[in-house]
Design a protein around this motif. Structure first.
Motif, PDB file in Angstrom:
ATOM      1  N   UNK A  35       0.833  -1.199   0.000  1.00  0.00           N
ATOM      2  CA  UNK A  35       0.000   0.000   0.000  1.00  0.00           C
ATOM      3  C   UNK A  35       0.869   1.251   0.000  1.00  0.00           C
ATOM      4  N   UNK A  36       0.426   2.274  -0.716  1.00  0.00           N
ATOM      5  CA  UNK A  36       1.029   3.600  -0.647  1.00  0.00           C
ATOM      6  C   UNK A  36       0.430   4.309   0.560  1.00  0.00           C
ATOM      7  N   UNK A  37       1.273   4.762   1.514  1.00  0.00           N
ATOM      8  CA  UNK A  37       0.735   5.264   2.772  1.00  0.00           C
ATOM      9  C   UNK A  37       1.148   6.695   3.125  1.00  0.00           C
ATOM     10  N   UNK A  38       2.117   7.281   2.407  1.00  0.00           N
ATOM     11  CA  UNK A  38       2.518   8.638   2.778  1.00  0.00           C
ATOM     12  C   UNK A  38       3.213   9.342   1.629  1.00  0.00           C
ATOM     13  N   UNK A  39       3.018  10.647   1.579  1.00  0.00           N
ATOM     14  CA  UNK A  39       3.779  11.517   0.694  1.00  0.00           C
ATOM     15  C   UNK A  39       4.377  12.619   1.542  1.00  0.00           C
ATOM     16  N   UNK A  40       5.658  12.929   1.324  1.00  0.00           N
ATOM     17  CA  UNK A  40       6.370  13.929   2.121  1.00  0.00           C
ATOM     18  C   UNK A  40       6.760  15.088   1.216  1.00  0.00           C
ATOM     19  N   UNK A  41       6.245  16.267   1.542  1.00  0.00           N
ATOM     20  CA  UNK A  41       6.547  17.484   0.798  1.00  0.00           C
ATOM     21  C   UNK A  41       7.476  18.357   1.623  1.00  0.00           C
ATOM     22  N   UNK A  65      -8.527   9.986   5.793  1.00  0.00           N
ATOM     23  CA  UNK A  65      -9.414   8.844   5.944  1.00  0.00           C
ATOM     24  C   UNK A  65      -9.219   8.143   7.271  1.00  0.00           C
ATOM     25  N   UNK A  66      -9.622   6.868   7.304  1.00  0.00           N
ATOM     26  CA  UNK A  66      -9.555   6.079   8.535  1.00  0.00           C
ATOM     27  C   UNK A  66      -8.367   5.127   8.557  1.00  0.00           C
ATOM     28  N   UNK A  67      -7.565   5.108   7.484  1.00  0.00           N
ATOM     29  CA  UNK A  67      -6.441   4.188   7.415  1.00  0.00           C
ATOM     30  C   UNK A  67      -5.132   4.861   7.753  1.00  0.00           C
ATOM     31  N   UNK A  68      -4.024   4.281   7.284  1.00  0.00           N
ATOM     32  CA  UNK A  68      -2.698   4.808   7.624  1.00  0.00           C
ATOM     33  C   UNK A  68      -2.231   5.962   6.739  1.00  0.00           C
ATOM     34  N   UNK A  69      -2.999   6.319   5.709  1.00  0.00           N
ATOM     35  CA  UNK A  69      -2.520   7.297   4.727  1.00  0.00           C
ATOM     36  C   UNK A  69      -2.371   8.685   5.341  1.00  0.00           C
TER      37      UNK A  69
END
Length: 314
Positions: free
Chosen positions: A195-201, A235-239
């Motif tokens: 799963x894709x869970x994070x984007x860092x800017x 949302x309710x997940x780890x994203x």
């Protein structure tokens, strides 16, 4: 009432040479099908952009290049641009516009320039953005090739792009929302990614508050704050999406430096078994580092401009 942003949809890694990028990603243990290139004419000539996807369940990472940049990979799939005669010029112009946006991104740096949020109700999200004063190009619809359990087929996709520095462009690249019409088939990645869970800017310290304001308007919820780090849970997940001031990037990902600002410095994927992932990368000769949170990551230098973090699922 449900929120109109449910998580991450995908990130897009823009590269100079798609063949080189495929080799690098496959060595890191990602499964990617041969890239798709729209073509026109006879003999067929690639136009616009070529891309492929590392599919997870409901999310993906896109590798994308401008047609004509680098060599077309041997396993590429050529897809003729087809539309009614009266619509073909507009379609070709849209393809050229997308390519021009990506060329502008590549002039800044090679790396991730695309972030799309997943929206279960994109029409409502568009209305919310408009009411909040966020410019966007409206909800668009098209078809794209998708790997499913039954093979490759064309699936409808609806999306919108947020305007800022230009149509479909904010300072860090392309940011928008997409609505999944159906689930694509998740690949069994040898690195265990699920799963894709994070984007860092990463942004300049003195622009952090403005970036936080922008992203709060994009996702419709506030961030948590720790020093020069701002985190939006989706949302309710780890994203999540993390904003970090340039002075704090090394504190998150030791050894990583801020390049062109603002810019997407990293993204994270969840894996089934982090120990197995680390063994796989070591055996593949991919050097990894340890993050401040004790996770492993492949540096931006090794991963063509944007660091990749591997995180234990759950």
């Amino acid at each position: 009432m449900g929120h109109d942003i449910g998580g991450l949809h995908h990130v897009g890694h823009v590269v100079h040479d798609l063949e080189q990028a495929l080799e690098r990603y496959r060595r890191m243990g990602f499964v990617l099908p041969g890239p798709a290139y729209p073509v026109v004419g006879e003999p067929p000539e690639p136009v616009g952009v070529g891309n492929t996807h590392a599919y997870f369940t409901g999310t993906f990472v896109e590798l994308v290049t401008v047609a004509g940049a680098g060599r077309v990979p041997e396993d590429a799939r050529l897809i003729p641009l087809r539309a009614p005669v009266e619509r073909l010029p507009a379609l070709q112009e849209a393809v050229r516009g997308t390519a021009a946006n990506l060329e502008a991104c590549l002039r800044r740096f090679e790396g991730v320039h695309i972030l799309m949020f997943d929206s279960p109700g994109i029409d409502g999200a568009a209305a919310r953005l408009t009411a909040s004063g966020v410019g966007h190009g409206g909800v668009q619809a098209a078809q794209r090739p998708v790997e499913t359990a039954d093979g490759l087929r064309m699936e409808p996709v609806r999306w919108l792009e947020i305007d800022g520095a230009g149509p479909g462009l904010v300072p860090e690249g392309r940011v928008g929302l997409a609505e999944n019409a159906s689930a694509h088939a998740a690949a069994g990645h040898p690195n265990g990614a699920v799963e894709l869970v994070e984007s860092v800017l990463c942004v300049a310290d003195d622009e952090l508050d403005e970036a936080e304001r922008r992203y709060e308007s994009y996702v419709g919820r506030p961030a948590s704050r720790v020093g020069v780090v701002r985190t939006f849970t989706l949302g309710d997940g780890p994203a999540r999406v993390t904003l970090v001031g340039a002075s704090g990037l090394d504190g998150l990902l030791p050894g990583e430096g801020a390049g062109a600002l603002p810019g997407f410095a990293a993204y994270a994927v969840a894996v089934r078994d982090i120990a197995a992932t680390e063994r796989f990368l070591g055996e593949a000769g991919v050097p990894v580092r340890e993050s401040a949170a004790g996770e492993i990551f492949v540096s931006a230098r090794e991963a063509l401009g944007t660091a990749i973090v591997f995180r234990q699922a759950g």
